[in-house]
Motif scaffolding. Sequence first.
Motif, PDB file in Angstrom:
ATOM      1  N   LYS A   3      77.312  34.852  67.794  1.00  0.00           N
ATOM      2  CA  LYS A   3      77.627  33.550  68.361  1.00  0.00           C
ATOM      3  C   LYS A   3      77.452  33.582  69.877  1.00  0.00           C
ATOM      4  CE  LYS A   3      81.299  30.175  68.154  1.00  0.00           C
ATOM      5  NZ  LYS A   3      81.133  29.107  67.252  1.00  0.00           N
ATOM      6  N   ASP A   4      76.977  32.495  70.437  1.00  0.00           N
ATOM      7  CA  ASP A   4      76.779  32.414  71.876  1.00  0.00           C
ATOM      8  C   ASP A   4      78.025  31.820  72.525  1.00  0.00           C
ATOM      9  OD1 ASP A   4      75.972  32.138  74.476  1.00  0.00           O
ATOM     10  OD2 ASP A   4      74.019  31.301  73.976  1.00  0.00           O
ATOM     11  N   TYR A   5      78.989  32.666  72.758  1.00  0.00           N
ATOM     12  CA  TYR A   5      80.256  32.214  73.334  1.00  0.00           C
ATOM     13  C   TYR A   5      80.088  31.695  74.755  1.00  0.00           C
ATOM     14  CZ  TYR A   5      82.611  34.323  69.367  1.00  0.00           C
ATOM     15  OH  TYR A   5      83.040  34.628  68.096  1.00  0.00           O
ATOM     16  N   LEU A   6      79.137  32.249  75.508  1.00  0.00           N
ATOM     17  CA  LEU A   6      78.933  31.782  76.880  1.00  0.00           C
ATOM     18  C   LEU A   6      78.571  30.301  76.892  1.00  0.00           C
ATOM     19  CD1 LEU A   6      78.681  32.142  79.932  1.00  0.00           C
ATOM     20  CD2 LEU A   6      76.356  33.010  79.559  1.00  0.00           C
ATOM     21  N   GLN A   7      77.593  29.918  76.084  1.00  0.00           N
ATOM     22  CA  GLN A   7      77.197  28.506  76.063  1.00  0.00           C
ATOM     23  C   GLN A   7      78.313  27.622  75.507  1.00  0.00           C
ATOM     24  OE1 GLN A   7      73.164  27.146  75.880  1.00  0.00           O
ATOM     25  NE2 GLN A   7      72.597  29.101  74.937  1.00  0.00           N
ATOM     26  N   ALA A  59      87.820  33.461  80.662  1.00  0.00           N
ATOM     27  CA  ALA A  59      89.062  33.052  79.993  1.00  0.00           C
ATOM     28  C   ALA A  59      88.764  32.095  78.840  1.00  0.00           C
ATOM     29  CB  ALA A  59      90.015  32.405  80.993  1.00  0.00           C
ATOM     30  N   LYS A  60      87.818  31.181  79.033  1.00  0.00           N
ATOM     31  CA  LYS A  60      87.447  30.235  77.973  1.00  0.00           C
ATOM     32  C   LYS A  60      86.777  30.968  76.812  1.00  0.00           C
ATOM     33  CE  LYS A  60      87.983  26.429  77.637  1.00  0.00           C
ATOM     34  NZ  LYS A  60      88.996  25.673  76.879  1.00  0.00           N
ATOM     35  N   ILE A  61      85.935  31.952  77.123  1.00  0.00           N
ATOM     36  CA  ILE A  61      85.299  32.752  76.068  1.00  0.00           C
ATOM     37  C   ILE A  61      86.367  33.470  75.250  1.00  0.00           C
ATOM     38  CG2 ILE A  61      83.877  34.808  75.643  1.00  0.00           C
ATOM     39  CD1 ILE A  61      82.103  33.856  77.999  1.00  0.00           C
TER      40      ILE A  61
END
Length: 98
Positions: A3-7, A59-61
Motif C-alpha cells: 500500500k502507498d501510505y505516503l500518497q 504521524a499520518k502514515i
Amino acid sequence: MNKDYLQDALQTFNGGNWYGWKKFDENGNKIPNDQRMCYECIEIIKDGATMPSKAEVDAKIAELKDAEQAAIDKKASGKQKLKDLGLDDAEIKALIGI
C-alpha cells in the motif's frame, strides 16, 4: 499488500490533489521515476496549499497503518467470537465472506 501510505497520507492534507512529484533535482538532474515518490520530492501544485512537515506526514502514515491494523484485528476477533459461538469456517464465510 504494498500500500502507498505516503500518497494516502498526503491526500489528507490541503483537501487532496495538492501535490506532485519533482522530476528534476536542484542541480537539474533527472530524478528516476522509482526514486521520485518520497517526501523530499514533493512539490506543491495547488495554489494556497501548504507543505506539511515530514513529522506531520510520518504521524499520518502511522495513524493510517494503525487504523488498518485495528480493522484487521477486529475482523480476526469477530471471526474468533463466531467460532466460539459454534459456527464453523464455512458458516462464517457464508455470513461475512472471510
